[in-house]
Design an enzyme around this catalytic site. Structure first.
Site, PDB file in Angstrom:
ATOM      1  N   GLU A 128       0.852  -1.203   0.000  1.00 51.90           N
ATOM      2  CA  GLU A 128       0.000   0.000   0.000  1.00 51.90           C
ATOM      3  C   GLU A 128       0.879   1.242   0.000  1.00 51.90           C
ATOM      4  O   GLU A 128       2.075   1.153   0.297  1.00 51.90           O
ATOM      5  CB  GLU A 128      -0.896  -0.007   1.234  1.00 51.90           C
ATOM      6  N   LYS A 130       2.824   4.475   1.140  1.00 53.61           N
ATOM      7  CA  LYS A 130       3.357   5.031   2.379  1.00 53.61           C
ATOM      8  C   LYS A 130       3.024   6.518   2.349  1.00 53.61           C
ATOM      9  O   LYS A 130       3.534   7.263   1.515  1.00 53.61           O
ATOM     10  CB  LYS A 130       4.867   4.824   2.456  1.00 53.61           C
ATOM     11  N   ASP A 132       3.043  10.249   3.389  1.00 54.39           N
ATOM     12  CA  ASP A 132       4.007  11.117   4.051  1.00 54.39           C
ATOM     13  C   ASP A 132       3.273  12.196   4.839  1.00 54.39           C
ATOM     14  O   ASP A 132       3.106  13.318   4.383  1.00 54.39           O
ATOM     15  CB  ASP A 132       4.943  11.743   3.017  1.00 54.39           C
ATOM     16  N   ARG A 151       2.618  10.444  17.580  1.00 54.85           N
ATOM     17  CA  ARG A 151       3.517   9.377  17.965  1.00 54.85           C
ATOM     18  C   ARG A 151       4.448   9.787  19.106  1.00 54.85           C
ATOM     19  O   ARG A 151       4.750   8.995  19.982  1.00 54.85           O
ATOM     20  CB  ARG A 151       4.346   8.906  16.777  1.00 54.85           C
ATOM     21  N   TYR A 239      -4.500   2.908   8.456  1.00 57.91           N
ATOM     22  CA  TYR A 239      -3.968   1.676   7.872  1.00 57.91           C
ATOM     23  C   TYR A 239      -3.566   0.633   8.901  1.00 57.91           C
ATOM     24  O   TYR A 239      -3.096  -0.432   8.536  1.00 57.91           O
ATOM     25  CB  TYR A 239      -2.754   1.997   7.004  1.00 57.91           C
ATOM     26  N   LYS A 329      11.332   2.650  -0.290  1.00 61.01           N
ATOM     27  CA  LYS A 329      11.355   4.082  -0.584  1.00 61.01           C
ATOM     28  C   LYS A 329      11.639   4.322  -2.062  1.00 61.01           C
ATOM     29  O   LYS A 329      12.595   3.777  -2.604  1.00 61.01           O
ATOM     30  CB  LYS A 329      12.452   4.770   0.247  1.00 61.01           C
ATOM     31  N   CYS A 423      10.475  49.119  -7.786  1.00 61.21           N
ATOM     32  CA  CYS A 423       9.539  48.128  -8.297  1.00 61.21           C
ATOM     33  C   CYS A 423       9.788  47.920  -9.791  1.00 61.21           C
ATOM     34  O   CYS A 423       9.856  48.890 -10.545  1.00 61.21           O
ATOM     35  CB  CYS A 423       8.110  48.617  -8.065  1.00 61.21           C
ATOM     36  N   CYS A 426       6.423  49.497 -11.622  1.00 55.97           N
ATOM     37  CA  CYS A 426       6.034  50.916 -11.608  1.00 55.97           C
ATOM     38  C   CYS A 426       7.176  51.829 -11.190  1.00 55.97           C
ATOM     39  O   CYS A 426       6.999  53.042 -11.116  1.00 55.97           O
ATOM     40  CB  CYS A 426       4.842  51.125 -10.688  1.00 55.97           C
ATOM     41  N   CYS A 441       6.652  46.822  -2.910  1.00 58.25           N
ATOM     42  CA  CYS A 441       6.454  48.019  -3.713  1.00 58.25           C
ATOM     43  C   CYS A 441       5.458  48.865  -2.944  1.00 58.25           C
ATOM     44  O   CYS A 441       4.362  48.401  -2.618  1.00 58.25           O
ATOM     45  CB  CYS A 441       5.881  47.634  -5.081  1.00 58.25           C
ATOM     46  N   CYS A 446       0.310  50.651  -8.098  1.00 55.26           N
ATOM     47  CA  CYS A 446       1.185  49.923  -9.014  1.00 55.26           C
ATOM     48  C   CYS A 446       0.355  49.000  -9.907  1.00 55.26           C
ATOM     49  O   CYS A 446      -0.443  48.207  -9.411  1.00 55.26           O
ATOM     50  CB  CYS A 446       2.195  49.120  -8.210  1.00 55.26           C
TER      51      CYS A 446
HETATM   52  S1  IVH Z   1       2.294   0.602   8.977  1.00 49.04           S
HETATM   53  C1  IVH Z   1       4.683  -0.386  13.232  1.00 49.04           C
HETATM   54  N1  IVH Z   1       1.435   1.729   6.799  1.00 49.04           N
HETATM   55  O1  IVH Z   1       5.553   5.580   8.099  1.00 49.04           O
HETATM   56  C2  IVH Z   1       4.524   0.629  12.183  1.00 49.04           C
HETATM   57  N2  IVH Z   1       2.888   2.978   8.199  1.00 49.04           N
HETATM   58  O2  IVH Z   1       8.426   5.522   8.357  1.00 49.04           O
HETATM   59  C3  IVH Z   1       3.496   0.157  11.211  1.00 49.04           C
HETATM   60  N3  IVH Z   1       3.318   5.265   7.400  1.00 49.04           N
HETATM   61  O3  IVH Z   1       5.596   4.940  11.538  1.00 49.04           O
HETATM   62  C4  IVH Z   1       3.204   1.237  10.296  1.00 49.04           C
HETATM   63  N4  IVH Z   1       2.074   5.127   5.593  1.00 49.04           N
HETATM   64  O4  IVH Z   1       3.790   6.585  10.563  1.00 49.04           O
HETATM   65  C5  IVH Z   1       2.201   1.874   7.893  1.00 49.04           C
HETATM   66  N5  IVH Z   1       0.552   2.620   4.846  1.00 49.04           N
HETATM   67  C6  IVH Z   1       1.306   2.750   5.936  1.00 49.04           C
HETATM   68  C7  IVH Z   1       1.996   3.941   6.223  1.00 49.04           C
HETATM   69  C8  IVH Z   1       2.788   4.029   7.367  1.00 49.04           C
HETATM   70  C9  IVH Z   1       2.852   5.903   6.321  1.00 49.04           C
HETATM   71  C10 IVH Z   1       4.212   5.862   8.390  1.00 49.04           C
HETATM   72  C11 IVH Z   1       3.999   5.421   9.792  1.00 49.04           C
HETATM   73  C12 IVH Z   1       5.300   4.780  10.187  1.00 49.04           C
HETATM   74  C13 IVH Z   1       6.266   5.520   9.315  1.00 49.04           C
HETATM   75  C14 IVH Z   1       7.579   4.805   9.172  1.00 49.04           C
END
Ligand code: IVH
Length: 692
Positions: A128, A130, A132, A151, A239, A329, A423, A426, A441, A446
Site C-alpha cells: 500500500e 506510504k 508522508d 507518535r 492503515y 522508498k 519596483c 512601476c 512596492c 502599481c
Molecule cells: S504501517 C509499526 N502503513 O511511516 C509501524 N505505516 O516511516 C506500522 N506510514 O511509523 C506502520 N504510511 O507513521 C504503515 N501505509 C502505511 C503507512 C505508514 C505511512 C508511516 C507510519 C510509520 C512511518 C515509518
C-alpha cells in the site's frame, strides 16, 4: 496625503512593530511564569481560561506576525513541548517505526526473512502507499472517539484530540458495531492542493512558506487553536491497529481490516495490492509508482505487510520496528537544470517575489520552467547565482523548488542577484519593514498590484467571476479599460468587442458573469476585497456576525475582538482598513455599482418558510467538526433562524469545543445548550419526521 502624514505613518509603523515585539516578549514571559507556577509549584495564580487567553493572544500575534516568532516561544517547542500545552499520553501499544529498503534485492531479502522465520507457512502480503504525513493514533471506546495522540517518542505522544476533531473525514462515532476498545493508526496529511494554495497565499503575503505538506501538517496539528486547524483543512488515512478489545474484533487479514476500517467510516488508502512472493511485491511497487502522484497526499514509498494478522504476533518486532512490515522508498524525483535568470514578481499586497527562470526540464510528471525563490535571504542562503546549474524537485509533488546549487559546475561567469531597489513594474521605491524578509512596492496604485488584486477579486474563492482569469485581466488592464476592481462594473460591450479573442458571445458571457457577481453573498465580497488577514473563513465569520458591510465598517476594535476567531491584531487591521481613504473611495464605487453589501443576504440567510425547527432561534459557538456556516444552513433548511448573539430570545445554543463567553451567557440566561452530537440527533430526528 502630506509629507507630515507620511512621516507620522512611518513613525507609527515603526513604533507599532516595536510595541508588538515587546508585547509578544511579555506574553512569552508571562506564559513561562504561569507554566512554572502550574507545573513546578502546582500553585497556579490564574484560571485555565485566563491562561488560554494569554496563550491565544500569543498564537494570534505570531500567526499574523511570523517575524515575531522566537524559537523558544512556548508555541514552538516541537516534540518535548507538552508543558502547559498538550497533555502527554501513553500509547496503549507503542507506536513503532518501519525499516526502510531502497532496492529490489532488499525487498527479496525481506520476503526471504519472513519465510525463514515462519518455515513452511504461506505468507501472503499486502502492498500500500506510504503516506508522508504525521502519524496519529485514535482511540475509540465503544465506537466513540475519546482520544487522539501523535507518535511522540513512540511510547508517549501529544494529546491532540481537540485538533483531530476538526478534521472532517475523521468520524466522532464509528458506524455499525464497534469493539469496546479500538486503537487505529494512520497519517494526518495536508492535501497537496491545499498545500500549494496555502503556500501561494503565504508567498503573496510575504509570510514564510512550508517546506512540504508534512511540515505543514505537523505544524498545523501542533497549533493550540483548533480554529486554525479547522481552517487548514487537514485530511487523514488509516492503515493499522493498536490495542483492540476484544482481540476477536480484528479480522484474519489486513486486507479485511482495511475493509473494516472503511465500514466503520474511517478513510483508508485509495489502493492496495496483495502478493504471494517477491516478484508480486515488486510488480505492485512499480504499479503504485506509476499512479502515486495522482493521490491527494504525498507518498514517498510503499509499505509491505504480512497479510495474516496472526503472523504479526509470531514475527514480533525489534526494538524499533516490526518484523512483519517494511517500507520501500522511491527515489526522490529531482532533476538538474540551469538557472537562466531571476525575475521579480509583484504580488497583490506589493510583496516582491524573486522567481527562478529555469531551462525547462521534466520532473515528477511535468515540465518545470519556473520556481519561486521566496525572498532575497533564501537566494543568499542557497548561494544561487544566475547561470548556475541547480538541482530541483517538487515540494509536495506539486510546487517546483530549487534544492541547491551545483557549485562544482560553475565556470566563473555566474552572476550574483540583488533585489531591485525599485519596483520592476512601476519604478516606485521598494520598502522593507524592520525584521521582515519581505520587500514591498510601496505604491498601492502599481499596475502589477492592481492586476493581482483584480485577479484575486474575481477568483474562485472570492467573487467567482467565470471567464475572468489572469489572461483576460491582463488584456483588459493593457487595453487601459481597468484600473481597479470597481472598473469591472463599468465595462461595456463596445469597449470589449474590438479586443482580440473577444467574440460577441464571450463578451456577452463575461459581462453577464460580472453583473451576476453583484449578487454574491457578503462573505464572498469580504473575502474578495483583500482586507488584511481576512481569508474565506474569517470573511464568513464577519459576514454572519455583522450582516452588512456598513455594520462591519462601523465596528470598533473592541467589538471586533469580541468576534470569535478574531484577535487584537486582526481587529486592528480590519478596523484600520475601513478607515483608509482609498478603501472608502473604492467601497463607494462598488456600492454605486449595485453590489450586495449584505442587505440582500437576508434572503439567503432566511430560514426555510416552513420546517420542524420553525420559530426556533439558534446561536452557534465554539469549534464544530463541520464549518459553522454548514451547520447554520442545516438549521435554516429546517426553518430555524440563526443569530449572532445570545439573548433571552435564543432557543438553542449549539456549542462546539472551546466554547467561550457565549456559552457562559447562555447558561446564565437558561438557554438550552446542545453539543454537536445532540444537535445531529435533533436534526436527524426531524429528518425522519419529515418522512424523506
Ligand atoms: S504501517 C509499526 N502503513 O511511516 C509501524 N505505516 O516511516 C506500522 N506510514 O511509523 C506502520 N504510511 O507513521 C504503515 N501505509 C502505511 C503507512 C505508514 C505511512 C508511516 C507510519 C510509520 C512511518 C515509518
Amino acid at each position: 496625503m502630506s509629507t507630515d502624514d507620511l512621516f507620522t505613518m512611518a513613525e507609527q509603523a515603526g513604533s507599532d512593530a516595536r510595541s508588538l515585539a515587546a508585547r509578544s516578549e511579555e506574553l512569552r514571559r508571562q506564559i513561562a511564569h504561569h507554566d512554572r507556577l502550574y507545573y513546578e509549584k502546582a500553585k497556579p495564580e490564574i484560571s485555565d481560561r485566563e491562561y488560554d487567553a494569554l496563550y491565544r493572544q500569543l498564537v494570534d500575534l505570531e500567526r499574523t506576525h511570523p517575524e515575531l516568532l522566537a524559537p523558544d516561544s512556548p508555541t514552538q517547542k516541537v516534540g518535548g513541548r507538552p508543558q502547559g500545552t498538550f497533555a502527554q499520553v501513553s500509547h496503549l501499544v507503542p507506536m513503532q517505526s518501519l525499516d526502510n529498503t531502497y532496492s529490489e534485492e532488499e525487498v527479496a531479502d525481506f520476503v526471504e526473512r519472513l519465510r525463514r522465520l515462519l518455515p513452511g507457512d504461506e505468507i501472503p502480503m499486502t502492498i500500500e502507499p506510504k503516506v508522508d504525513g504525521v502519524a496519529i493514533a485514535l482511540l475509540y471506546e465503544n465506537g466513540r472517539l475519546t482520544r487522539a495522540a501523535t507518535r511522540g517518542d513512540g511510547t508517549t505522544g501529544d494529546e491532540v484530540t481537540r485538533n483531530i476533531r476538526t478534521i472532517g473525514v475523521i468520524p466522532a462515532t464509528l458506524r455499525g458495531k464497534a469493539p469496546r476498545i479500538l486503537e487505529v493508526r494512520g497519517e494526518v496529511y495536508l492535501p497537496k492542493e491545499t498545500f500549494a494554495r496555502i503556500n501561494a497565499e503565504r508567498d503573496e503575503l510575504g509570510l514564510p512558506v512550508f517546506a512540504n505538506p508534512r511540515n505543514a501538517a505537523a505544524g498545523t496539528l501542533k497549533q493550540l487553536d483548533p480554529n486554525i486547524v479547522a481552517e487548514r483543512k487537514l485530511s487523514a488515512v488509516f492503515y493499522g491497529y493498536g490495542a483492540v478489545e476484544p482481540p476477536s474484533a480484528l479480522p484474519e487479514r489486513m486486507e479485511e481490516f482495511f475493509g473494516q476500517l472503511k465500514a466503520w467510516g474511517l478513510p483508508v488508502n485509495p489502493r492496495h495490492w496483495t502478493a504471494r512472493d517477491a516478484d508480486g511485491v515488486m510488480k505492485a511497487i512499480s504499479e503504485l509508482g506509476e499512479i502515486r502522484r495522482g493521490f491527494p497526499f504525498e507518498t514517498d514509498g510503499a509499505v509491505i505487510k504480512a497479510d495474516l494478522i496472526a503472523q504479526h504476533a509470531r514475527l514480533g518486532s525489534t526494538s524499533k520496528a516490526p518484523r512483519w512490515a517494511i517500507a520501500y522508498k522511491y527515489e526522490p524525483e529531482q532533476a538538474k537544470t540551469r538557472l537562466l535568470d531571476i525575475t521579480v514578481q509583484v504580488g497583490r499586497s506589493g510583496v516582491l517575489t524573486p522567481v527562478a527562470e529555469l531551462e525547462p526540464v521534466f520532473v515528477a510528471g511535468s515540465t518545470v520552467s519556473r520556481a519561486t525563490l521566496h525572498n532575497e535571504e533564501e537566494i543568499a542562503r542557497k548561494d544561487l547565482r544566475i547561470g548556475d546549474r541547480v538541482l530541483i524537485e517538487k515540494a509536495g509533488d506539486v510546487i517546483p523548488a530549487v534544492v541547491k546549487v551545483l557549485a562544482e559546475e560553475r565556470n566563473g561567469s555566474e552572476k550574483v542577484f540583488h533585489m531591485p531597489k525599485h519596483c520592476p513594474v512601476c519604478s516606485a521605491p521598494v520598502t522593507r519593514e524592520e525584521g521582515e524578509v519581505a520587500v514591498r512596492c510601496a505604491n498601492p496604485g502599481c499596475p502589477a498590484q492592481v492586476r493581482r488584486r483584480i485577479e484575486y477579486f474575481a477568483g474562485r474563492s472570492s467573487m467567482d467571476i467565470a471567464g475572468l482569469g489572469e489572461a483576460v485581466v491582463s488584456q483588459l488592464c493593457d487595453a487601459g479599460l481597468l484600473h481597479d476592481v470597481a472598473g469591472l462594473y463599468e465595462l461595456r460591450a463596445e469597449q470589449l468587442l474590438p479586443l482580440e479573442r473577444m467574440g460577441e458571445k464571450s463578451v456577452e458571457n463575461l459581462l453577464a458573469a460580472i453583473a451576476a457577481s453583484k449578487e454574491q453573498p457578503l462573505w464572498r465580497l469580504l473575502a474578495a476585497l483583500g482586507i488584511p488577514h481576512v481569508g474565506v473563513t474569517v470573511a464568513r465569520t464577519l459576514a454572519s456576525s455583522y450582516g452588512t458591510i456598513d455594520r462591519l465598517a462601523a465596528a470598533s476594535v473592541e467589538e471586533l475582538c469580541g468576534v470569535e476567531e478574531i484577535g487584537e491584531i486582526m481587529a486592528n487591521a480590519i478596523h484600520g482598513w475601513f478607515r483608509d481613504h482609498d478603501v472608502i473611495t473604492l467601497l463607494g464605487k462598488l456600492r454605486a455599482a449595485g453590489l450586495n453589501f449584505g442587505e440582500r443576504d437576508a434572503q439567503s440567510a432566511a430560514p426555510a418558510a416552513d420546517g420542524p425547527l420553525k420559530g426556533t432561534i439558534w446561536v452557534l459557538t465554539g469549534t464544530l467538526s463541520i464549518p459553522r456556516e454548514e451547520a447554520a444552513e442545516m438549521i435554516r433548511a429546517k426553518g430555524g433562524r440563526v443569530s449572532g448573539s445570545v439573548s433571552a430570545k435564543t432557543t438553542y445554543l449549539l456549542a462546539g469545543e472551546e466554547a467561550g463567553s457565549k456559552l457562559d451567557k447562555a447558561q446564565k440566561l437558561g438557554v438550552k445548550v446542545l453539543n454537536e452530537e445532540e444537535f445531529r440527533k435533533l436534526i436527524e430526528e426531524n429528518h425522519r419526521d419529515e418522512g424523506d
